[in-house]
Design an enzyme around this catalytic site. Structure first.
Site, PDB file in Angstrom:
ATOM      1  N   ALA A 126       0.298  -1.153  -0.502  1.00 22.65           N
ATOM      2  CA  ALA A 126      -0.129   0.411   0.003  1.00 22.65           C
ATOM      3  C   ALA A 126       0.736   1.661   0.369  1.00 22.65           C
ATOM      4  CB  ALA A 126      -0.762   0.020   0.850  1.00 22.65           C
ATOM      5  N   LEU A 127       1.267   1.925  -1.198  1.00 23.60           N
ATOM      6  CA  LEU A 127       1.822   3.111  -1.165  1.00 23.60           C
ATOM      7  C   LEU A 127       1.175   4.604  -1.457  1.00 23.60           C
ATOM      8  CD1 LEU A 127       4.743   4.778  -1.893  1.00 23.60           C
ATOM      9  CD2 LEU A 127       4.934   3.520  -4.382  1.00 23.60           C
ATOM     10  N   GLU A 129      -1.666   6.904  -3.230  1.00 23.20           N
ATOM     11  CA  GLU A 129      -2.832   7.889  -2.036  1.00 23.20           C
ATOM     12  C   GLU A 129      -4.100   8.114  -3.698  1.00 23.20           C
ATOM     13  OE1 GLU A 129      -2.103  10.017   0.952  1.00 23.20           O
ATOM     14  OE2 GLU A 129      -1.301   8.640   2.051  1.00 23.20           O
ATOM     15  N   SER A 134       2.042   8.750  -9.331  1.00 23.77           N
ATOM     16  CA  SER A 134       3.105   8.744 -10.211  1.00 23.77           C
ATOM     17  C   SER A 134       3.460   9.734  -9.386  1.00 23.77           C
ATOM     18  CB  SER A 134       3.056   9.494 -10.699  1.00 23.77           C
ATOM     19  OG  SER A 134       2.348   9.023 -12.086  1.00 23.77           O
ATOM     20  N   ARG A 270      -9.334 -20.649 -39.170  1.00 23.02           N
ATOM     21  CA  ARG A 270     -10.523 -20.327 -39.307  1.00 23.02           C
ATOM     22  C   ARG A 270     -10.005 -20.201 -41.340  1.00 23.02           C
ATOM     23  NH1 ARG A 270     -15.000 -17.516 -39.999  1.00 23.02           N
ATOM     24  NH2 ARG A 270     -15.042 -15.143 -40.539  1.00 23.02           N
ATOM     25  N   GLU A 371       2.650  -0.571 -11.218  1.00 20.23           N
ATOM     26  CA  GLU A 371       3.703  -0.790 -10.579  1.00 20.23           C
ATOM     27  C   GLU A 371       4.248   0.981 -11.283  1.00 20.23           C
ATOM     28  OE1 GLU A 371       5.467  -3.825  -9.059  1.00 20.23           O
ATOM     29  OE2 GLU A 371       3.761  -4.834  -7.961  1.00 20.23           O
TER      30      GLU A 371
HETATM   31  N1  CAA Z   1      16.105   1.922  -4.825  1.00 25.14           N
HETATM   32  C1  CAA Z   1      16.317   2.597  -3.516  1.00 25.14           C
HETATM   33  N2  CAA Z   1      16.047   3.639  -3.451  1.00 25.14           N
HETATM   34  C2  CAA Z   1      15.606   4.858  -3.882  1.00 25.14           C
HETATM   35  C3  CAA Z   1      15.217   4.945  -5.926  1.00 25.14           C
HETATM   36  C4  CAA Z   1      15.716   2.960  -5.976  1.00 25.14           C
HETATM   37  N3  CAA Z   1      15.761   2.344  -7.830  1.00 25.14           N
HETATM   38  N4  CAA Z   1      14.727   5.429  -6.452  1.00 25.14           N
HETATM   39  C5  CAA Z   1      14.821   6.581  -5.180  1.00 25.14           C
HETATM   40  N5  CAA Z   1      15.675   6.103  -4.075  1.00 25.14           N
HETATM   41  C6  CAA Z   1      15.808   7.429  -2.912  1.00 25.14           C
HETATM   42  C7  CAA Z   1      16.853   8.039  -3.302  1.00 25.14           C
HETATM   43  O1  CAA Z   1      18.174   8.082  -3.812  1.00 25.14           O
HETATM   44  C8  CAA Z   1      16.083   9.556  -3.006  1.00 25.14           C
HETATM   45  O2  CAA Z   1      16.542   9.739  -1.363  1.00 25.14           O
HETATM   46  P1  CAA Z   1      17.687  10.674  -0.623  1.00 25.14           P
HETATM   47  O3  CAA Z   1      17.625  11.578  -0.420  1.00 25.14           O
HETATM   48  O4  CAA Z   1      18.044  10.248   0.304  1.00 25.14           O
HETATM   49  O5  CAA Z   1      18.981  11.012  -2.065  1.00 25.14           O
HETATM   50  C9  CAA Z   1      14.428   9.201  -2.081  1.00 25.14           C
HETATM   51  O6  CAA Z   1      14.628   7.722  -3.034  1.00 25.14           O
HETATM   52  C10 CAA Z   1      13.516   9.708  -3.571  1.00 25.14           C
HETATM   53  O7  CAA Z   1      14.247   9.556  -4.321  1.00 25.14           O
HETATM   54  P2  CAA Z   1      13.616  10.843  -6.019  1.00 25.14           P
HETATM   55  O8  CAA Z   1      14.268  12.028  -5.083  1.00 25.14           O
HETATM   56  O9  CAA Z   1      14.209   9.768  -6.912  1.00 25.14           O
HETATM   57  O10 CAA Z   1      11.969  10.519  -5.726  1.00 25.14           O
HETATM   58  P3  CAA Z   1      10.938  11.153  -6.610  1.00 25.14           P
HETATM   59  O11 CAA Z   1      10.166  11.909  -5.364  1.00 25.14           O
HETATM   60  O12 CAA Z   1      11.405  12.173  -7.223  1.00 25.14           O
HETATM   61  O13 CAA Z   1      10.165  10.281  -7.247  1.00 25.14           O
HETATM   62  C11 CAA Z   1       9.633   8.312  -8.785  1.00 25.14           C
HETATM   63  C12 CAA Z   1      10.623   9.004  -7.520  1.00 25.14           C
HETATM   64  C13 CAA Z   1      10.456   7.123  -9.866  1.00 25.14           C
HETATM   65  C14 CAA Z   1       8.817   9.721  -9.480  1.00 25.14           C
HETATM   66  C15 CAA Z   1       8.902   7.494  -7.781  1.00 25.14           C
HETATM   67  O14 CAA Z   1       7.686   8.253  -7.155  1.00 25.14           O
HETATM   68  C16 CAA Z   1       7.968   6.296  -8.620  1.00 25.14           C
HETATM   69  O15 CAA Z   1       8.624   5.396  -9.361  1.00 25.14           O
HETATM   70  N6  CAA Z   1       7.033   6.924  -8.596  1.00 25.14           N
HETATM   71  C17 CAA Z   1       5.682   5.917  -9.806  1.00 25.14           C
HETATM   72  C18 CAA Z   1       5.095   5.195  -8.195  1.00 25.14           C
HETATM   73  C19 CAA Z   1       4.512   3.504  -8.656  1.00 25.14           C
HETATM   74  O16 CAA Z   1       5.434   2.879  -9.078  1.00 25.14           O
HETATM   75  N7  CAA Z   1       3.598   3.794  -7.975  1.00 25.14           N
HETATM   76  C20 CAA Z   1       3.551   1.983  -7.408  1.00 25.14           C
HETATM   77  C21 CAA Z   1       1.922   1.921  -6.904  1.00 25.14           C
HETATM   78  S1  CAA Z   1       2.460  -0.063  -6.456  1.00 25.14           S
HETATM   79  C22 CAA Z   1       1.507  -1.122  -7.787  1.00 25.14           C
HETATM   80  O17 CAA Z   1       0.649  -0.516  -8.922  1.00 25.14           O
HETATM   81  C23 CAA Z   1       1.488  -1.943  -6.977  1.00 25.14           C
HETATM   82  C24 CAA Z   1      -0.215  -3.207  -7.562  1.00 25.14           C
HETATM   83  O18 CAA Z   1      -0.989  -2.311  -7.542  1.00 25.14           O
HETATM   84  C25 CAA Z   1       0.289  -4.440  -8.182  1.00 25.14           C
END
Ligand code: CAA
Length: 387
Positions: A126-127, A129, A134, A270, A371
């Protein structure tokens, strides 16, 4: 397990045969009905548990089957070939538990992974909202410390298998001043007082997998349920997606393979203009393109899976973030094209619910969205390339 990079080992081929046999016998015959009813297929869940395929990734030390990342990909792929909704059982069990495997204390791992391995509980993630899709770090759900407990309030949205899962890895803000570094991850249980679920979303596809809000109303949980250190939740959430976007790629491959296999069978049977439509070169070129795109996406996905497996076992892979986004993006775009072409190859029949390809086309669409949308995947890839 010590499998070579890229290539499936003999064990993987045997696993594929096992899953395909189960999927042909018990999952495919239920897929259309489960889609139409919009009901979670508990019988399929039981069949997957009986064969230890519902959460193959859980390590042996926690009572699991100890399958590697490629094994999980193959299970998800073969289940999705028959029914995309059902493939979310192994996929979401992995998504919910990878945060624990990456970051949780031994106590949390021991308590929660066993029930998942035994098939007594499923685990969701649960990520997102309503206003944080995004831009996941914009979440508002709060977790406020109260002695040795945290009190959670807010609502998570688009939660796959919400309501049927017993456990949730749930990200919440513990320090609103700290942005992404003020988010922490917790295990929330369905039975915790104050947890409720929104109505099932009425969706285009994956209709047999419930997608609901998880609503938290003064949910009080012990601090020992935190996954990792305070403020590490967003990193854990993104590091998890590095592993699990590979599983969405697998789901897309499976859906596409199901559609391609069905379309190949159809065009050979077919007849129009006095011969099988497979004799027409225009259709032959379509089939060749579909298979070419699928195989390219498959190789990328298996490559990403091999990297994921190494990273899970203490060998960080600097290109995993790029490769998992690339695999998810390539495979889901391929699945959308291939399923759309499969409908085209069946003509008017393909457009009806009497044939499975329209369901596969509807199911493929979500793989370009969840995702992380494929626009977000491209952003992630570009950031890796340009940093
Ligand atoms: N692994 C570990 N840490 C990471 C990382 C990674 N791959 N990518 C970034 N980070 C860290 C960064 O280093 C940063 O940490 P520090 O400040 O300590 O350096 C922190 O995370 C924040 O990173 P960003 O500043 O890059 O973050 P951002 O706010 O700009 O956003 C984003 C990054 C890539 C856009 C991210 O928000 C994202 O992936 N968004 C899409 C959301 C998503 O995929 N949701 C899926 C929901 S789950 C789902 O859908 C499941 C289902 O139903 C089956």
């Amino acid at each position: 397990m010590d499998f070579p990079l890229y290539a499936p080992a003999e064990e993987h081929d045997m696993l594929r045969e096992t899953v395909r046999a189960l999927a042909d016998e018990k999952i495919a015959p239920r897929a259309a009905e489960a889609d139409e009813a919009g009901e979670f297929p508990w019988d399929v869940y039981k069949a997957l548990v009986a064969t230890d395929l519902h959460a193959i990734h859980v390590p042996e030390q926690y009572g699991g089957a100890g399958g590697d990342a490629l094994a999980a990909v193959i299970v998800i792929e073969e289940v999705a070939r028959a029914c995309a909704s059902s493939s979310l059982i192994p996929a979401v069990n992995k998504l919910g538990t990878v945060p624990l495997l990456l970051s949780a204390s031994e106590e949390v791992k021991a308590r929660y992974l066993g029930p998942v391995a035994r098939g007594d509980a499923m685990f969701s993630y649960a990520l997102s909202e309503a206003e944080a899709g995004s831009d996941a770090a914009a979440m508002k759900t709060r977790a406020v410390r109260d002695g040795d407990h945290y009190v959670l309030n807010g609502a998570k949205m688009w939660i796959t298998n919400a309501g049927v899962s017993e456990y949730y890895t749930l990200m919440a803000v513990t320090d609103p001043a700290a942005g992404a570094r003020g988010i922490s991850a917790f295990v929330v249980e369905k039975s915790d007082e104050g947890v409720s679920f929104g109505p099932k979303e009425r969706k285009l596809g994956i209709r047999a997998s419930p997608t609901r809000q998880v609503i938290l109303d003064n949910v009080r949980i012990p601090e020992t349920r935190m996954i990792g250190a305070p403020g590490s939740g967003f990193k854990t959430a993104l590091a998890t997606l590095d592993h699990t976007r590979v599983t969405i790629a697998a789901q897309a491959l499976g859906i596409a393979q199901g559609a391609l296999d069905y379309a190949i069978g159809y065009v050979k049977e077919r007849k129009q203009f006095g011969r099988a439509i497979a004799d027409f070169q225009g259709l032959q070129f379509m089939i060749a393109d579909m298979a070419m795109k699928l195989e390219a996406a498959r190789q990328l996905t298996y490559h990403a899976a091999a990297k994921s497996e190494l990273a899970m076992h203490g060998q960080p892979q600097k290109d995993l973030t790029f490769l998992s986004s690339a695999a998810k993006c390539a495979a889901s775009d391929a699945a959308m094209e291939i399923t759309t072409d499969a409908v085209q190859l069946l003509g008017g029949y393909g457009y009806t619910q009497d044939f499975p390809v329209e369901r596969m086309m509807r199911d493929a669409k979500i793989t370009q969205i969840y995702e992380g949308t494929n626009q977000i995947q491209r952003m992630v890839m570009a950031r890796q390339l340009l940093k």
